[in-house]
Design a protein around this motif. Structure first.
Motif, PDB file in Angstrom:
ATOM      1  N   GLU A   6      38.533  38.677  35.383  1.00 29.22           N
ATOM      2  CA  GLU A   6      39.155  38.374  36.676  1.00 29.22           C
ATOM      3  C   GLU A   6      38.362  37.289  37.411  1.00 29.22           C
ATOM      4  O   GLU A   6      38.932  36.402  38.047  1.00 29.22           O
ATOM      5  N   LEU A   7      37.040  37.374  37.327  1.00 25.81           N
ATOM      6  CA  LEU A   7      36.177  36.371  37.964  1.00 25.81           C
ATOM      7  C   LEU A   7      36.422  34.989  37.377  1.00 25.81           C
ATOM      8  O   LEU A   7      36.560  33.999  38.111  1.00 25.81           O
ATOM      9  N   GLU A  59      39.011  33.822  36.099  1.00 26.81           N
ATOM     10  CA  GLU A  59      40.345  33.322  36.450  1.00 26.81           C
ATOM     11  C   GLU A  59      40.511  33.099  37.947  1.00 26.81           C
ATOM     12  O   GLU A  59      41.580  32.685  38.402  1.00 26.81           O
ATOM     13  N   SER A  60      39.457  33.365  38.713  1.00 26.19           N
ATOM     14  CA  SER A  60      39.536  33.291  40.173  1.00 26.19           C
ATOM     15  C   SER A  60      39.024  31.953  40.698  1.00 26.19           C
ATOM     16  O   SER A  60      38.588  31.081  39.944  1.00 26.19           O
ATOM     17  N   ARG A  61      39.054  31.827  42.032  1.00 33.69           N
ATOM     18  CA  ARG A  61      38.556  30.630  42.708  1.00 33.69           C
ATOM     19  C   ARG A  61      37.047  30.684  42.913  1.00 33.69           C
ATOM     20  O   ARG A  61      36.443  29.706  43.366  1.00 33.69           O
ATOM     21  N   LYS A  66      47.108  40.001  51.711  1.00 39.18           N
ATOM     22  CA  LYS A  66      46.133  38.970  51.365  1.00 39.18           C
ATOM     23  C   LYS A  66      44.846  39.020  52.167  1.00 39.18           C
ATOM     24  O   LYS A  66      43.819  38.483  51.748  1.00 39.18           O
ATOM     25  N   GLY A 118      38.594  44.376  40.326  1.00 39.69           N
ATOM     26  CA  GLY A 118      39.012  42.977  40.253  1.00 39.69           C
ATOM     27  C   GLY A 118      39.808  42.503  41.451  1.00 39.69           C
ATOM     28  O   GLY A 118      40.055  41.300  41.606  1.00 39.69           O
ATOM     29  N   PHE A 152      38.897  39.524  43.906  1.00 35.32           N
ATOM     30  CA  PHE A 152      39.194  38.132  43.585  1.00 35.32           C
ATOM     31  C   PHE A 152      40.622  37.737  43.975  1.00 35.32           C
ATOM     32  O   PHE A 152      41.030  36.602  43.761  1.00 35.32           O
ATOM     33  N   LYS A 153      41.372  38.676  44.528  1.00 36.39           N
ATOM     34  CA  LYS A 153      42.763  38.427  44.902  1.00 36.39           C
ATOM     35  C   LYS A 153      43.015  38.591  46.401  1.00 36.39           C
ATOM     36  O   LYS A 153      44.095  38.258  46.892  1.00 36.39           O
ATOM     37  N   ASN A 180      41.428  38.181  50.479  1.00 40.75           N
ATOM     38  CA  ASN A 180      40.428  37.565  51.351  1.00 40.75           C
ATOM     39  C   ASN A 180      39.807  38.640  52.239  1.00 40.75           C
ATOM     40  O   ASN A 180      40.508  39.247  53.053  1.00 40.75           O
TER      41      ASN A 180
END
Length: 251
Positions: free
Chosen positions: A35-36, A38-40, A129, A151, A154-155, A157
Motif C-alpha cells: 500500500e505504501l 502505491e501511495s503518495r 477522505k 493500509g 495511505f488513503k 488525510n
C-alpha cells in the motif's frame, strides 16, 4: 547496509518525539508496504528478506536493503516480523485545517492506538477522505496505529488541529457539525446533512462540554438492550462505524 546506527534509528521510531524530529515513521508487513509503494508517501528506505526482494514487482528507485531473519527481528516492532520493514517520510501538512465538502470525521482526545487505526480504516471504507484529530489524540504514526489501519492511512488525510477553531471555520463554510453524546438525539430520528463533520470524543469521557456546545446537533446511538443490561456505552471505533454507516445510508 544495515549498520548498528541504522538499527538504533529504526528502533527509536517507536517514540513520537523522534518521529516528529526526523519526520519519519515505520511501515511493516507485505500488505502495508505494498500500500505504501502505491501511495503518495515518499519512502526513505526498505529492509527486506531476499525472498521478498526477489518476488517484489516494483520499478521505482527506492533503496532496498537485503537483511536476514535475525536482523529483521532486531528492527521490527512486531512480535512476529513479516519479511519487510520500510521507513517513510511524514508528509508536511499546513497547520490550518482545510474544510472540504462531503463527510469528515473529527476525533477529540482518542487515546487508544487500535481505536484510531480502526476509525481511519472505517473512514476509508465509507469513502471519507478527511479525519481531523485534536493535538491530544494518539499519534497517527504510532506503529500500533499504523498496523491497525491496515493500509488505510495511505488513503485518508489525517490532520491534527484545534477542533474548536475547526468547528468555527466549518460553520462559516456552511458545514453541519454533529457531536456524539449519550444525551443527544437519536441518530435515526435526526436529519443528517451531506456536508458534515462527525465529532467523536474520548473513550471514557466523551466530548468536552466546550466542544459539544459548538455542535449544530448532538447525536446518540440508542440502545436496544434489556433494562437489566448494564452496558453504558459503545467502543468509540464501533460507534464511529455505526454513525458513518447511517450517514452513508441517508446520503
Amino acid at each position: 547496509m544495515l549498520t548498528n546506527n541504522k538499527i538504533k534509528l529504526l528502533k527509536s521510531l517507536d517514540q513520537k518525539k523522534v518521529r516528529r524530529e526526523l519526520g519519519l515513521f515505520l511501515v511493516e508487513g507485505e500488505k502495508m508496504v505494498k500500500e505504501l509503494l502505491e501511495s503518495r508517501f515518499e519512502i526513505e528506505e526498505i529492509f527486506a528478506l531476499q525472498q521478498y526482494i526477489d518476488e517484489l514487482d516494483y520499478k521505482g528507485d527506492v533503496e532496498i536493503t537485503a537483511v536476514n531473519q535475525k536482523d529483521l527481528e532486531r528492527i521490527s516492532m512486531l512480535k512476529t516480523p513479516n519479511k519487510v520493514v520500510a521507513i517513510a517520510k511524514i508528509p508536511q501538512i499546513d497547520d490550518a485545517a482545510k474544510i472540504n465538502n462531503g463527510l469528515s470525521i473529527a476525533l477529540e482526545n482518542v487515546q487508544d492506538p487500535g481505536n484510531l487505526g480502526t476509525i481511519v480504516r472505517t473512514a476509508a471504507w465509507f469513502g471519507i477522505k478527511n479525519v481531523y484529530c485534536s493535538p491530544e489524540t494518539v499519534d497517527i504514526y504510532n506503529p500500533k496505529v499504523i498496523q491497525s489501519t491496515m493500509g488505510a492511512i495511505f488513503k485518508v488525510n489525517v490532520q491534527y488541529c484545534d477542533l474548536a477553531l475547526l468547528a468555527e471555520k466549518a460553520k462559516k463554510f456552511g458545514v453541519t457539525l454533529y457531536g456524539t453524546r449519550l444525551d443527544g438525539e437519536s441518530i435515526y430520528n435526526t436529519d443528517l446533512k451531506k456536508d458534515a463533520i462527525i465529532f467523536m470524543g474520548n473513550e471514557s469521557k466523551g466530548m468536552t462540554t466546550k466542544l459539544s456546545q459548538m455542535m449544530s446537533e448532538n447525536l446518540k446511538i440508542p440502545s436496544y438492550a434489556n433494562a437489566d443490561n448494564d452496558m453504558e456505552s459503545l467502543n468509540v471505533s464501533i460507534a464511529t462505524a455505526i454513525v458513518c454507516a447511517e450517514f452513508r445510508r441517508r446520503n
